[in-house]
Design an enzyme around this catalytic site. Structure first.
Site, mmCIF file in Angstrom:
data_model
loop_
_atom_site.group_PDB
_atom_site.id
_atom_site.type_symbol
_atom_site.label_atom_id
_atom_site.label_comp_id
_atom_site.label_asym_id
_atom_site.label_seq_id
_atom_site.Cartn_x
_atom_site.Cartn_y
_atom_site.Cartn_z
ATOM 1 C CB ILE A 1 -0.943 0.005 1.222
ATOM 2 C CG1 ILE A 1 -1.988 -1.110 1.089
ATOM 3 C CG2 ILE A 1 -1.628 1.360 1.378
ATOM 4 C CD1 ILE A 1 -2.828 -1.306 2.340
ATOM 5 C CG ASP B 1 12.657 1.032 13.305
ATOM 6 O OD1 ASP B 1 11.418 0.917 13.267
ATOM 7 O OD2 ASP B 1 13.394 0.282 13.993
ATOM 8 C CB VAL B 2 7.589 3.810 12.471
ATOM 9 C CG1 VAL B 2 7.473 4.302 11.043
ATOM 10 C CG2 VAL B 2 7.210 2.333 12.582
ATOM 11 C CG ASN C 1 1.499 2.186 4.469
ATOM 12 O OD1 ASN C 1 0.435 1.580 4.293
ATOM 13 N ND2 ASN C 1 2.666 1.659 4.128
ATOM 14 C CB SER D 1 -7.307 -2.515 9.392
ATOM 15 O OG SER D 1 -7.821 -3.789 9.031
ATOM 16 C CE1 TYR E 1 -2.609 -5.172 10.937
ATOM 17 C CE2 TYR E 1 -4.910 -5.696 10.519
ATOM 18 C CZ TYR E 1 -3.755 -5.040 10.167
ATOM 19 O OH TYR E 1 -3.729 -4.237 9.059
ATOM 20 C CE LYS F 1 -3.128 -1.406 10.891
ATOM 21 N NZ LYS F 1 -2.318 -0.283 10.360
ATOM 22 C CB VAL G 1 -4.914 -4.642 0.558
ATOM 23 C CG1 VAL G 1 -4.376 -3.989 -0.710
ATOM 24 C CG2 VAL G 1 -5.872 -3.691 1.282
#
Length: 263
Positions: free
Chosen positions: A18, A55-56, A82, A134, A147, A151, A180
């Site tokens: 994405i 790196d986030v 993202n 998401s 997960y 989100k 996706v």
């Protein structure tokens, strides 16, 4: 297409999936793009695209990367949060270390990247943040406990950020994709006993009967980031093939015909 001519966008996790689709969509819409990722081999080359390793989960690397994009392009107008990692399982399957890692990347990573980018965004007349949430944030999916929690937090964080930043002229929205068709999903499918059957099952749960494409998600991101949607803030835009809102009747199996003679 929504235009972003003359604007500068930063996309985290922009090296594939994405994120990479967003990089290409912003470039096509006239923006210059800074791509932040740990792996930059897939980033397209060009005068309007700058790949920077970051790196986030590391604030210092983010600060340096964002500063380098701002220096190269003269500022930052758009941030797309993202970057994220997946987790599969129930609450019994993931240990404390995994919970910490996923929440740090998927939730704290959004806050961390936003915090270091906001000084640049506040100088823009067209500032926008788009977070990637998401369908899992609002629809219960099996074996996606961690997960989904991450989100769901991104969805709530988007609303809180929008409220905090509206008076600063910074719009904050999120896109909530369904499943996706990306390399990320392909890696998950590869671990299934029957990857083809699992992919068909994932496609069938979306009313359109197919997986969402990365380009469709990217188009929604550009739409929310564009100055043309300047009155849109605090929103979540689903791109999920109707999964979140449609309740279609289950297919009815064909009626059995008359028995053949001698059956």
């Amino acid at each position: 297409m929504m235009r972003c001519d003359g604007l500068v966008a930063v996309v985290t996790g922009g090296g594939s999936g994405i994120g990479l689709a967003c990089v290409r969509a912003f470039a096509a819409a006239g923006a210059r793009v800074g791509v932040l990722d740990l792996e930059l081999s897939g980033v397209p080359e060009g005068p309007g695209v700058l790949g920077v390793r970051a790196d986030v989960a590391d604030r210092s690397s983010l600060s340096a990367a964002v500063a380098s994009v701002a220096a190269a392009f003269g500022g930052i107008d758009i941030l797309v949060n993202n970057a994220g990692i997946s987790a599969v399982g129930t609450v019994e399957d993931d240990d404390d270390e995994q919970w910490g890692r996923v929440l740090d990347v998927n939730v704290s990573g959004v806050a961390r990247t936003s915090a270091v980018t906001l000084p640049y965004l506040r100088r823009s007349a067209a500032a926008a943040i788009v977070n990637i949430s998401s369908i899992a944030a609002t629809v219960g999916l099996p074996r996606r406990a961690l997960y989904s929690a991450s989100k769901g937090a991104v969805h709530a964080l988007t609303l809180a950020m929008a409220a905090d930043l509206v008076t600063d002229g910074v719009r904050v929205n999120c896109v909530a994709p369904g499943t996706v068709d990306t390399p990320w999903v392909a890696r998950l499918l590869a671990g299934a006993a029957d990857p083809s059957a699992e992919k068909r099952q994932l496609a069938s749960r979306q009313p359109t009967g197919r997986l969402v494409t990365a380009d469709e998600v990217a188009a929604a991101v550009v739409y929310l980031a564009s100055p043309a949607t300047g009155s849109v803030t605090g929103s979540s835009l689903p791109v999920d093939g109707g999964m979140s809102g449609l309740r279609l009747p289950a297919p009815v199996p064909p009626a059995a015909g008359p028995a053949e003679p001698g059956a």
